[in-house]
Design an enzyme around this catalytic site. Structure first.
Site, PDB file in Angstrom:
ATOM      1  N   CYS A 117       0.808  -1.218   0.000  1.00  0.00           N
ATOM      2  CA  CYS A 117       0.000   0.000   0.000  1.00  0.00           C
ATOM      3  C   CYS A 117       0.845   1.274   0.000  1.00  0.00           C
ATOM      4  O   CYS A 117       0.349   2.348  -0.343  1.00  0.00           O
ATOM      5  CB  CYS A 117      -0.954   0.004   1.192  1.00  0.00           C
ATOM      6  N   HIS A 257      -3.683   6.982   2.725  1.00  0.00           N
ATOM      7  CA  HIS A 257      -4.060   5.661   2.217  1.00  0.00           C
ATOM      8  C   HIS A 257      -5.439   5.329   2.749  1.00  0.00           C
ATOM      9  O   HIS A 257      -5.732   5.495   3.937  1.00  0.00           O
ATOM     10  CB  HIS A 257      -3.039   4.622   2.674  1.00  0.00           C
ATOM     11  N   ASN A 287     -10.240  -0.403   0.198  1.00  0.00           N
ATOM     12  CA  ASN A 287      -8.778  -0.349   0.225  1.00  0.00           C
ATOM     13  C   ASN A 287      -8.246  -0.845  -1.108  1.00  0.00           C
ATOM     14  O   ASN A 287      -8.343  -2.031  -1.421  1.00  0.00           O
ATOM     15  CB  ASN A 287      -8.264  -1.223   1.375  1.00  0.00           C
TER      16      ASN A 287
END
Length: 332
Positions: A117, A257, A287
């Site tokens: 990520c 994020h 996500n």
């Protein structure tokens, strides 16, 4: 402003999201969960899911073309393509090379980067150094993922979290005082087992046993990852702000994020930022790993929220464990 080279900034943005959407109501029919449980713990209401015929390179290509078009840059002007992804089309060739060929960017070097990520911010840092030093003039950095293809859709703890998508940025030299002001990257490999895929690599090559054991799916110790994320996202953002010789009061927007709304709220609180200064799309996209930040950035820029001269803080954490933060003064 980094080092003594050229100032480097983002001159074009793009994104791509699959048309198919899976809502929490859909998930209620698939696993033992409820919309209330998902929203309360994650803030996610729906996520985009790639079809079986769509690969990571397809989304990356679409986002990259859009970013180049908005930047007014032709494919043959691109010197470097970096794709941050944990879900490449295949082990090799790299997804970046596949995209390079499809774009017709024949002059570009191309490679993939895997920092989960945090990957997009790692990619920005690398591309910025190439341009700042004068080695290259134009870079295309893309965060792209098809996490649905490595998600165990019978695991209610993970299948509710992830979505697919791609976001892209074109980097070029910009005027003095504009562009990327600082980076802060880090890693702690001791936490690698908190978020991993055990099967398919050289440690556990694909076999009947790994397939039957479900080792090719995402595994996560959610509570431990959450505690790490809340701590490191705030620390990384503050470190990057300090390195840019600014203060928290100078921040116009936080673009974190998009892992979990509780994590995002905790980071905003640490930076003393009100909700209107935090860019959030986790409710609509889930996500998307390396794609989360560039997609959120694209939405904020195209939506008119980000203006010339605004100070942006981009911050992420990911498997590895990894983290990163970047401070940008928007404009060319």
């Amino acid at each position: 402003m980094l080092g003594h080279g050229r100032n480097v900034g983002i001159v074009g943005v793009g994104s791509a999201l699959p048309e198919k959407i899976i809502t929490n109501r859909d998930l209620e029919k698939m696993v033992d969960t409820t919309t209330e449980w998902i929203v309360t713990r994650t803030g996610i209401r729906e996520r985009h899911i790639a079809g079986p015929e769509t690969a990571t390179s397809d989304l990356a290509l679409s986002a990259g073309r859009q970013a180049l078009r908005r930047a007014g840059v032709k494919a043959n002007e691109v010197d470097l393509i970096i794709i941050a992804t944990a879900t490449p089309d295949m082990a090799f060739p790299s997804t970046a090379c596949i995209v390079q060929a499809a774009l017709g960017a024949e002059s570009a070097a191309a490679f993939d980067l895997e920092a989960a990520c945090s990957g997009f911010l790692y990619g920005l840092a690398i591309a910025e150094q190439f341009i700042s030093s004068g080695i290259y003039d134009t870079a295309l950095v893309i965060g792209a993922e098809t996490l649905s293809k490595i998600t165990n859709w019978s695991d209610r703890n993970t299948c509710v979290l992830f979505g697919d998508g791609a976001g892209a940025c074109v980097l070029r030299p910009v005027s003095k005082g504009k562009g990327i002001l600082s980076h802060y990257l880090g890693a702690d490999g001791k936490g690698g087992e908190l978020l991993q895929i055990r099967g398919g690599g050289s440690r556990r090559p694909t076999s009947v046993d790994t397939l039957q054991g479900g080792l090719h799916y995402i595994e996560m110790l959610g509570s431990e990852v959450y505690k790490f994320a809340v701590r490191i996202m705030g620390e990384a953002a503050l470190e990057a702000i300090q390195r840019s010789h600014l203060s928290q009061r100078d921040i116009d927007f936080l673009i974190p994020h998009q892992a979990n709304h509780r994590i995002i709220k905790a980071v905003a609180k640490r930076l003393e930022l009100p909700p209107e200064q935090v860019v959030v799309n986790v409710d609509r996209c889930g996500n998307m790993s390396a794609a989360s930040i560039p997609v959120a950035l694209e939405e904020a820029v195209v939506g008119g929220r980000v203006k010339d001269g605004h100070i942006l803080v981009l911050v992420a954490f990911g498997a590895g464990l990894t983290w990163g933060a970047t401070v940008i003064r928007w404009g060319t």
